[in-house]
Design an enzyme around this catalytic site. Structure first.
Site, PDB file in Angstrom:
ATOM      1  N   SER A  16       1.028  -0.966  -0.032  1.00 53.47           N
ATOM      2  CA  SER A  16       0.080   0.367  -0.597  1.00 53.47           C
ATOM      3  C   SER A  16       1.089   1.355  -0.239  1.00 53.47           C
ATOM      4  O   SER A  16       2.141   1.533   0.723  1.00 53.47           O
ATOM      5  CB  SER A  16      -0.996  -0.180   1.331  1.00 53.47           C
ATOM      6  OG  SER A  16      -1.273   1.416   1.566  1.00 53.47           O
ATOM      7  N   ASN A  94      -6.914  -0.804   0.578  1.00 56.09           N
ATOM      8  CA  ASN A  94      -6.585  -0.234   2.018  1.00 56.09           C
ATOM      9  C   ASN A  94      -7.030   1.130   3.016  1.00 56.09           C
ATOM     10  O   ASN A  94      -7.029   1.659   2.009  1.00 56.09           O
ATOM     11  CB  ASN A  94      -5.122   0.229   1.811  1.00 56.09           C
ATOM     12  CG  ASN A  94      -3.662   0.577   2.712  1.00 56.09           C
ATOM     13  OD1 ASN A  94      -4.478   1.345   3.889  1.00 56.09           O
ATOM     14  ND2 ASN A  94      -3.444  -0.521   3.760  1.00 56.09           N
ATOM     15  N   CYS A 125      -0.796   3.554  10.870  1.00 51.22           N
ATOM     16  CA  CYS A 125       0.092   4.647  10.049  1.00 51.22           C
ATOM     17  C   CYS A 125      -0.005   5.646  10.850  1.00 51.22           C
ATOM     18  O   CYS A 125      -0.018   6.128  11.713  1.00 51.22           O
ATOM     19  CB  CYS A 125      -0.890   5.748   9.140  1.00 51.22           C
ATOM     20  SG  CYS A 125      -0.183   7.263   8.404  1.00 51.22           S
TER      21      CYS A 125
HETATM   22  C1  LIG Z   1       5.474   6.243   0.207  1.00 49.92           C
HETATM   23  C2  LIG Z   1       5.218   5.154   1.136  1.00 49.92           C
HETATM   24  C3  LIG Z   1       3.601   5.616   1.297  1.00 49.92           C
HETATM   25  C4  LIG Z   1       3.638   4.541   1.620  1.00 49.92           C
HETATM   26  N1  LIG Z   1       1.893   5.385   1.639  1.00 49.92           N
HETATM   27  C5  LIG Z   1       0.677   3.563   3.029  1.00 49.92           C
HETATM   28  C6  LIG Z   1      -0.396   3.628   3.221  1.00 49.92           C
HETATM   29  O1  LIG Z   1      -1.176   4.766   2.415  1.00 49.92           O
HETATM   30  N2  LIG Z   1      -0.699   3.355   3.689  1.00 49.92           N
HETATM   31  C7  LIG Z   1      -0.682   1.936   4.119  1.00 49.92           C
HETATM   32  O2  LIG Z   1      -1.124   0.786   4.970  1.00 49.92           O
HETATM   33  N3  LIG Z   1       1.032   1.767   4.484  1.00 49.92           N
HETATM   34  C8  LIG Z   1       1.971   2.591   3.230  1.00 49.92           C
HETATM   35  N4  LIG Z   1       2.739   2.186   3.334  1.00 49.92           N
HETATM   36  C9  LIG Z   1       3.617   1.229   4.831  1.00 49.92           C
HETATM   37  C10 LIG Z   1       3.874   0.380   2.822  1.00 49.92           C
HETATM   38  O3  LIG Z   1       2.836  -0.303   2.319  1.00 49.92           O
HETATM   39  C11 LIG Z   1       4.677  -0.776   4.029  1.00 49.92           C
HETATM   40  O4  LIG Z   1       4.102  -0.907   5.077  1.00 49.92           O
HETATM   41  C12 LIG Z   1       5.843  -0.469   4.140  1.00 49.92           C
HETATM   42  O5  LIG Z   1       7.220   1.037   3.484  1.00 49.92           O
HETATM   43  C13 LIG Z   1       7.275  -1.553   4.586  1.00 49.92           C
HETATM   44  O6  LIG Z   1       8.127  -2.051   2.782  1.00 49.92           O
HETATM   45  P1  LIG Z   1       8.924  -1.726   2.279  1.00 49.92           P
HETATM   46  O7  LIG Z   1       9.951  -1.746   3.328  1.00 49.92           O
HETATM   47  O8  LIG Z   1       8.686  -2.315   1.415  1.00 49.92           O
HETATM   48  O9  LIG Z   1       8.753  -0.990   2.098  1.00 49.92           O
HETATM   49  C14 LIG Z   1       4.091   3.700   2.502  1.00 49.92           C
HETATM   50  C15 LIG Z   1       5.510   3.889   2.433  1.00 49.92           C
HETATM   51  C16 LIG Z   1       5.771   4.468   1.926  1.00 49.92           C
HETATM   52  C17 LIG Z   1       7.230   4.349   1.097  1.00 49.92           C
END
Ligand SMILES: Cc1cc2nc3c(=O)[nH]c(=O)nc-3n(C[C@H](O)[C@H](O)[C@H](O)COP(=O)(O)O)c2cc1C
Length: 302
Positions: A16, A94, A125
């Protein structure tokens, strides 16, 4: 493969907030080749999100404090749902909010849509003043919000996304399962800060942001392994593992730790088709190791 009662082509999802609502990455990859697609968080009303700067790069990852900026339910229905209706991959919306009633209203409305496979409940969040992580920290509230949304979701799959910013993630995992979660996704980002030493101010306007990317991967693998052995294995609830996945080898670590599927987030900003490459890499690994069913790999840590 099976994930919470759904048949998926493979175990790789997009995370997400990192791949938009469906068509944003269409020029870079075949979105329908994924196992599952998770949209950016949506809320009942549109949100502008936090002031900028709201992202900053770190040595092995990034901090974001987007603050759930999104177009709100009505515009999602008008502008994004038609795109989702054309997708063949299972799409999970989400959902976030400040009040339980807001989550319920969004899910109740979207549960009527055939094109939506299920929901991922964002109660983790770290970048909003109200709602967000406050729901995800208190086990009683986790159970309350999960069971309210569970009712609103009808027959759709409900994934609850857990925060690592808690003392004992097993407690919140159990609370989500008690509320009726079909699956758990872990993890969301870690609250973190970067300081500009010249101004002595935090770089992000929100002061803190959520750390994601390779820096968090070993912690995420550990937490998946902990939740699998302490909670979900016995409960028969699958885990969607994420946090710093960049390669097939990273994804396989999560599967061995106990995740039934994985999601790719930050890595998509560097290489938008990372998730597709990971699907192929997992297939090669299984062929090389004579693994006939992915479920034989899940939780196979010795
Ligand atoms: C720019 C950005 C925006 C994100 N927006 C959301 C969001 O809207 N809702 C959510 O549940 N997680 C959000 N996340 C979290 C990611 O879905 C994920 O849980 C987290 O980044 C860890 O995974 P990764 O290291 O592969 O990015 C966001 C992450 C990033 C980097």
């Amino acid at each position: 493969m099976d994930f919470a009662g759904l048949r998926l082509k493979n175990p790789v999802f997009t995370a997400s907030g990192t791949c938009g609502y469906g068509d944003e990455l269409a020029d870079f990859m075949d979105v329908n080749a994924l196992g599952g697609f998770i949209t950016k968080s949506i809320t009942l009303k549109p949100r502008k999100g936090n002031r900028t700067p709201r992202i900053v790069e770190t040595d092995a990852g990034m901090l974001n404090a987007i603050g759930l900026a999104n177009l709100g339910l009505d515009r999602f229905l008008a502008e994004k749902l038609p795109v989702i209706e054309k997708m063949t991959v299972p799409v999970f919306v989400n959902v976030a909010g400040e009040l339980i009633e807001e989550y319920v209203a969004v899910v109740e409305r979207l549960a009527r849509e055939e094109a939506i496979a299920g929901f991922e409940l964002n109660i983790s969040c770290p970048n909003v003043a109200k709602g967000g992580i406050t729901f995800g920290r208190d086990p009683c509230q986790v159970t309350e919000i999960t069971s309210a949304v569970r009712k609103a979701a009808g027959a759709k799959t409900l994934i609850v996304k857990l925060s690592p910013n808690v003392t004992d993630i097993s407690t919140t995992a159990r609370a989500a399962i008690e509320g009726g979660a079909d699956a758990l996704s872990l993890i969301n980002t870690f609250t973190a800060m970067v300081i500009d030493i010249e101004t002595r101010k935090p770089v992000l306007a929100n002061r803190t942001g959520g750390l994601s990317g390779p820096a968090i991967k070993p912690i995420a693998v550990y937490l998946v392994s902990k939740i699998y052995s302490e909670v979900t294995k016995a409960a028969g609830i699958p885990i969607l593992g994420l946090g710093g996945i960049r390669t097939a080898a990273d994804a396989i670590e999560f599967l061995i730790a106990g995740a039934s599927a994985v999601a790719v987030g930050t890595a998509s900003f560097i290489q938008p088709d990372t998730a597709i490459q990971i699907i192929d890499g997992i297939r090669d690994y299984c062929a090389r190791h004579g693994i006939a069913r992915l479920s034989d790999l899940v939780g196979s840590l010795s």
